[in-house]
Design an enzyme around this catalytic site. Structure first.
Site, PDB file in Angstrom:
ATOM      1  N   ASP A  80       0.858  -1.184   0.000  1.00 42.17           N
ATOM      2  CA  ASP A  80       0.000   0.000   0.000  1.00 42.17           C
ATOM      3  C   ASP A  80       0.889   1.228   0.000  1.00 42.17           C
ATOM      4  O   ASP A  80       1.393   1.625   1.059  1.00 42.17           O
ATOM      5  CB  ASP A  80      -0.850   0.024   1.273  1.00 42.17           C
ATOM      6  CG  ASP A  80      -2.241  -0.562   1.072  1.00 42.17           C
ATOM      7  OD1 ASP A  80      -2.854  -0.277   0.036  1.00 42.17           O
ATOM      8  OD2 ASP A  80      -2.706  -1.279   1.969  1.00 42.17           O
ATOM      9  N   ARG A  88       3.606   2.716   3.135  1.00 39.85           N
ATOM     10  CA  ARG A  88       4.278   1.709   3.972  1.00 39.85           C
ATOM     11  C   ARG A  88       5.798   1.800   3.880  1.00 39.85           C
ATOM     12  O   ARG A  88       6.499   1.389   4.806  1.00 39.85           O
ATOM     13  CB  ARG A  88       3.849   0.302   3.561  1.00 39.85           C
ATOM     14  CG  ARG A  88       2.367   0.092   3.434  1.00 39.85           C
ATOM     15  CD  ARG A  88       1.604   0.321   4.706  1.00 39.85           C
ATOM     16  NE  ARG A  88       0.199  -0.032   4.533  1.00 39.85           N
ATOM     17  CZ  ARG A  88      -0.783   0.362   5.337  1.00 39.85           C
ATOM     18  NH1 ARG A  88      -0.496   1.136   6.384  1.00 39.85           N
ATOM     19  NH2 ARG A  88      -2.030   0.006   5.113  1.00 39.85           N
ATOM     20  N   ARG A 153      -6.780  11.086   1.252  1.00 35.82           N
ATOM     21  CA  ARG A 153      -6.279  10.145   0.247  1.00 35.82           C
ATOM     22  C   ARG A 153      -6.913  10.369  -1.117  1.00 35.82           C
ATOM     23  O   ARG A 153      -6.380   9.909  -2.123  1.00 35.82           O
ATOM     24  CB  ARG A 153      -6.548   8.725   0.727  1.00 35.82           C
ATOM     25  CG  ARG A 153      -5.884   8.399   2.061  1.00 35.82           C
ATOM     26  CD  ARG A 153      -6.509   7.184   2.726  1.00 35.82           C
ATOM     27  NE  ARG A 153      -6.381   5.988   1.922  1.00 35.82           N
ATOM     28  CZ  ARG A 153      -7.009   4.847   2.186  1.00 35.82           C
ATOM     29  NH1 ARG A 153      -7.838   4.775   3.235  1.00 35.82           N
ATOM     30  NH2 ARG A 153      -6.824   3.789   1.423  1.00 35.82           N
ATOM     31  N   LYS A 183      -8.817   1.862  -6.556  1.00 33.78           N
ATOM     32  CA  LYS A 183      -9.666   1.524  -5.405  1.00 33.78           C
ATOM     33  C   LYS A 183     -10.456   2.766  -4.962  1.00 33.78           C
ATOM     34  O   LYS A 183     -10.050   3.890  -5.286  1.00 33.78           O
ATOM     35  CB  LYS A 183      -8.810   0.973  -4.249  1.00 33.78           C
ATOM     36  CG  LYS A 183      -7.766   1.956  -3.707  1.00 33.78           C
ATOM     37  CD  LYS A 183      -6.848   1.261  -2.710  1.00 33.78           C
ATOM     38  CE  LYS A 183      -5.927   2.253  -2.046  1.00 33.78           C
ATOM     39  NZ  LYS A 183      -4.950   1.617  -1.160  1.00 33.78           N
ATOM     40  N   HIS A 184     -11.581   2.618  -4.276  1.00 36.31           N
ATOM     41  CA  HIS A 184     -12.199   1.418  -3.738  1.00 36.31           C
ATOM     42  C   HIS A 184     -13.592   1.316  -4.379  1.00 36.31           C
ATOM     43  O   HIS A 184     -14.495   2.025  -3.935  1.00 36.31           O
ATOM     44  CB  HIS A 184     -12.370   1.493  -2.232  1.00 36.31           C
ATOM     45  CG  HIS A 184     -11.152   1.815  -1.438  1.00 36.31           C
ATOM     46  ND1 HIS A 184     -10.679   3.096  -1.268  1.00 36.31           N
ATOM     47  CD2 HIS A 184     -10.296   0.994  -0.758  1.00 36.31           C
ATOM     48  CE1 HIS A 184      -9.595   3.070  -0.503  1.00 36.31           C
ATOM     49  NE2 HIS A 184      -9.351   1.810  -0.180  1.00 36.31           N
ATOM     50  N   HIS A 196     -12.808  -0.751   7.980  1.00 33.40           N
ATOM     51  CA  HIS A 196     -11.812  -1.376   8.849  1.00 33.40           C
ATOM     52  C   HIS A 196     -12.476  -1.824  10.155  1.00 33.40           C
ATOM     53  O   HIS A 196     -12.154  -2.875  10.701  1.00 33.40           O
ATOM     54  CB  HIS A 196     -10.671  -0.407   9.170  1.00 33.40           C
ATOM     55  CG  HIS A 196      -9.810  -0.088   7.997  1.00 33.40           C
ATOM     56  ND1 HIS A 196     -10.128   0.893   7.086  1.00 33.40           N
ATOM     57  CD2 HIS A 196      -8.637  -0.627   7.586  1.00 33.40           C
ATOM     58  CE1 HIS A 196      -9.187   0.949   6.167  1.00 33.40           C
ATOM     59  NE2 HIS A 196      -8.271   0.034   6.436  1.00 33.40           N
ATOM     60  N   ASP A 269     -10.961  -5.908  -1.224  1.00 40.39           N
ATOM     61  CA  ASP A 269     -10.248  -5.206  -0.167  1.00 40.39           C
ATOM     62  C   ASP A 269      -9.863  -6.253   0.877  1.00 40.39           C
ATOM     63  O   ASP A 269     -10.296  -7.413   0.807  1.00 40.39           O
ATOM     64  CB  ASP A 269     -11.141  -4.116   0.436  1.00 40.39           C
ATOM     65  CG  ASP A 269     -10.341  -2.966   1.046  1.00 40.39           C
ATOM     66  OD1 ASP A 269      -9.126  -3.154   1.309  1.00 40.39           O
ATOM     67  OD2 ASP A 269     -10.914  -1.891   1.268  1.00 40.39           O
TER      68      ASP A 269
END
Length: 338
Positions: A80, A88, A153, A183-184, A196, A269
């Site tokens: 990611d 990351r 984002r 995405k998404h 999440h 996802d």
């Protein structure tokens, strides 16, 4: 391939899912044995897996060799790396790379060239490390101002700006042989809630989604996107129930593939998110995703249970081997091209 090999290709997992280790920072004999036993389609890495440039290069090079030796195909080696809030690699401070910042700032600039440069920057250092797949760009149109999940984002609230900038990021990544994942789907920018933690939904109709949220995905399809991520977003006014898009045949097969004409890889996802784990076992979720038309099951909460669940579903007729073959064909086409 055997049925077992084909089903393994449908999963993209963290390395810890197949190797009994706390945090994987190397790929040695244990990884080789695990891939020989279950040649999964690929791996996704997080910040704790990534300690230094040489360490990451060695680890990914080994994984790639083990995969090619075992199944004759490369593995998807993914991360990611959107920039800014979700990075990351760049966020760790352990790598001499440029963090391109949040997409919201690039979107606000109105300069598509900045988005292209961001993709090129990210693609350059990911490719250097050995990655070939990035879970970016974020193609969500921020139509709900109260949405905090993708606020920084997203490129913004204008679907045309989001379309153009998402494509520019993908083109920048592609220049360095890094595949992008849009995405998404069908759009996290309109939702209330965070997948999440649990349930997230949009109350828009299909016509309303087509006027905004779906535009970047339509643009991606027209530009031959290889990967689109289906989110755990419910759209009850489209599907008639609360089934997440990632598990919905209406959303994936009827709309994304049928109406929108997409024949690339659909990846779910992460399946260890609350929106899935609160409602389904790992086996149930994996089978439902494949029945819905998804090709790759990302990060099931319990990989072994999910893998066995899919095998059992094929053997008892719940899932046809033809359905598995369709997804494996899509995956192999991309991997052969790689």
């Amino acid at each position: 391939m055997s049925l077992e090999e084909k089903v393994a290709q449908l999963f993209l997992v963290q390395p810890e899912a197949i190797v009994d280790i706390g945090t994987a920072t190397a790929a040695g004999d244990a990884t080789k044995q695990a891939i020989n036993k279950t040649p999964v389609g690929g791996f996704v890495y997080f910040s704790d897996n990534l300690q230094s440039e040489q360490q990451v290069q060695d680890m990914l090079r080994n994984v790639q060799k083990y995969s090619e030796d075992r199944i004759g195909l490369p593995a998807f080696l993914s991360v990611d790396e959107e920039g800014g809030t979700v990075a990351r690699v760049a966020s760790t401070g352990r790598f001499d790379v440029t963090d391109v910042g949040d997409m919201a700032k690039i979107g606000a600039s109105g300069d598509v060239q900045q988005a292209k440069q961001a993709g090129e920057t990210i693609g350059s250092y990911l490719s250097e490390l050995g990655f070939n797949l990035d879970f970016a760009p974020d193609a969500d149109v921020l139509t709900n101002p109260d949405n905090t999940v993708v606020k920084k984002r997203s490129f913004g609230s204008d679907p045309r700006v989001v379309s153009d900038m998402s494509l520019a990021v993908a083109q920048g990544l592609a220049q360095h042989q890094v595949y992008s994942v849009y995405k998404h789907f069908p759009g996290h920018g309109a939702t209330a809630g965070d997948t999440h933690q649990g349930y997230a939904y949009t109350d828009k109709t299909l016509d309303e989604l087509k006027q905004s949220e779906l535009i970047p995905f339509e643009n991606a399809i027209q530009n031959n996107a290889a990967f689109i991520m289906a989110a755990h977003i419910s759209a009850p006014r489209v599907t008639g129930d609360d089934t997440p898009a990632s598990l919905s045949e209406t959303m994936i097969t009827d709309i994304l593939r049928g109406q929108m004409g997409y024949d690339g890889i659909v990846v779910t996802d992460a399946m260890n998110m609350g929106a899935v784990t609160e409602q389904y076992t790992s086996a149930q979720a994996a089978v439902k995703a494949l029945q819905a038309g998804a090709d790759i099951v990302l990060m099931p909460e319990d990989f072994q249970e999910a893998y066995q669940g899919v095998l059992d579903a094929v053997k008892d007729g719940t899932l046809t081997e033809q359905r598995v073959n369709e997804s494996v064909t899509r995956i192999v086409k991309v991997k052969v091209h790689m």
